[in-house]
Design a protein around this motif. Structure first.
Motif, PDB file in Angstrom:
ATOM      1  N   ALA A  72       0.814  -1.217   0.000  1.00 52.85           N
ATOM      2  CA  ALA A  72       0.000   0.000   0.000  1.00 52.85           C
ATOM      3  C   ALA A  72       0.846   1.264   0.000  1.00 52.85           C
ATOM      4  CB  ALA A  72      -0.931   0.008   1.206  1.00 52.85           C
ATOM      5  N   LEU A  73       1.888   1.303   0.798  1.00 56.50           N
ATOM      6  CA  LEU A  73       2.627   2.545   0.980  1.00 56.50           C
ATOM      7  C   LEU A  73       4.027   2.553   0.387  1.00 56.50           C
ATOM      8  CD1 LEU A  73       1.584   3.333   4.643  1.00 56.50           C
ATOM      9  CD2 LEU A  73       0.571   4.172   2.534  1.00 56.50           C
ATOM     10  N   GLY A  74       4.515   1.437  -0.054  1.00 54.41           N
ATOM     11  CA  GLY A  74       5.835   1.409  -0.652  1.00 54.41           C
ATOM     12  C   GLY A  74       6.951   1.587   0.362  1.00 54.41           C
ATOM     13  N   LEU A  75       6.730   1.159   1.610  1.00 51.03           N
ATOM     14  CA  LEU A  75       7.764   1.272   2.628  1.00 51.03           C
ATOM     15  C   LEU A  75       8.782   0.165   2.408  1.00 51.03           C
ATOM     16  CD1 LEU A  75       5.489   1.895   5.731  1.00 51.03           C
ATOM     17  CD2 LEU A  75       6.675   3.582   4.324  1.00 51.03           C
ATOM     18  N   ARG A 101      10.925   9.650  -3.083  1.00 44.66           N
ATOM     19  CA  ARG A 101      10.577   8.410  -3.772  1.00 44.66           C
ATOM     20  C   ARG A 101       9.235   8.633  -4.443  1.00 44.66           C
ATOM     21  NH1 ARG A 101      10.146   3.972   0.063  1.00 44.66           N
ATOM     22  NH2 ARG A 101      10.244   2.670  -1.764  1.00 44.66           N
ATOM     23  N   PRO A 102       9.229   9.238  -5.640  1.00 45.03           N
ATOM     24  CA  PRO A 102       7.962   9.594  -6.283  1.00 45.03           C
ATOM     25  C   PRO A 102       7.033   8.408  -6.490  1.00 45.03           C
ATOM     26  CG  PRO A 102       9.814   9.899  -7.784  1.00 45.03           C
ATOM     27  CD  PRO A 102      10.384   9.574  -6.454  1.00 45.03           C
ATOM     28  N   ALA A 143       1.065   5.773  -2.428  1.00 44.84           N
ATOM     29  CA  ALA A 143       0.399   6.095  -1.159  1.00 44.84           C
ATOM     30  C   ALA A 143      -0.751   7.074  -1.381  1.00 44.84           C
ATOM     31  CB  ALA A 143       1.410   6.662  -0.171  1.00 44.84           C
ATOM     32  N   ALA A 144      -0.536   8.096  -2.207  1.00 46.30           N
ATOM     33  CA  ALA A 144      -1.581   9.091  -2.469  1.00 46.30           C
ATOM     34  C   ALA A 144      -2.782   8.446  -3.148  1.00 46.30           C
ATOM     35  CB  ALA A 144      -1.030  10.227  -3.329  1.00 46.30           C
ATOM     36  N   VAL A 176       3.687  15.366  -7.707  1.00 50.73           N
ATOM     37  CA  VAL A 176       3.295  13.953  -7.674  1.00 50.73           C
ATOM     38  C   VAL A 176       1.962  13.795  -6.957  1.00 50.73           C
ATOM     39  CG1 VAL A 176       3.879  11.701  -6.667  1.00 50.73           C
ATOM     40  CG2 VAL A 176       5.634  13.016  -7.858  1.00 50.73           C
ATOM     41  N   LEU A 177       1.803  14.469  -5.816  1.00 46.86           N
ATOM     42  CA  LEU A 177       0.559  14.363  -5.061  1.00 46.86           C
ATOM     43  C   LEU A 177      -0.616  14.911  -5.864  1.00 46.86           C
ATOM     44  CD1 LEU A 177       1.797  15.325  -1.487  1.00 46.86           C
ATOM     45  CD2 LEU A 177       1.347  13.038  -2.405  1.00 46.86           C
TER      46      LEU A 177
END
Length: 82
Positions: A7-10, A36-37, A43-44, A70-71
């Motif tokens: 989901a968040l790319g962590l 980290r685009p 995430a967005a 990006v957002l």
């Protein structure tokens, strides 16, 4: 191997990399920024799709022009600039 939260790319650091203590010893004079685009975009989009209200980003948290673009492109169109 790097493990990503879908989901968040962590990501977690792969084994064999420098520890937090080793990194802290270097103490950069200027702040270090990591953008980290792909993770911000993921995430967005996840938040916009799952949250029923308007998604708002607090610009004070990170005013990077690249991140704001990006957002915006990912559907975050409301911002707090206080």
């Amino acid at each position: 191997m790097v493990h990503h939260n879908s989901a968040l790319g962590l990501a977690s650091a792969p084994s064999g990399t420098a520890s937090g203590a080793e990194i802290a010893k270097q103490r950069p004079v200027q702040p270090v920024t990591l953008l980290r685009p792909h993770a911000a975009r993921r995430a967005a989009r996840f938040f916009v799709e799952k949250f029923p209200g308007r998604s708002l980003y607090a610009v004070k948290a990170n005013p990077s022009q690249e991140l704001l673009r990006v957002l915006w492109d990912s559907g975050i169109t409301h911002y707090d600039v206080a």
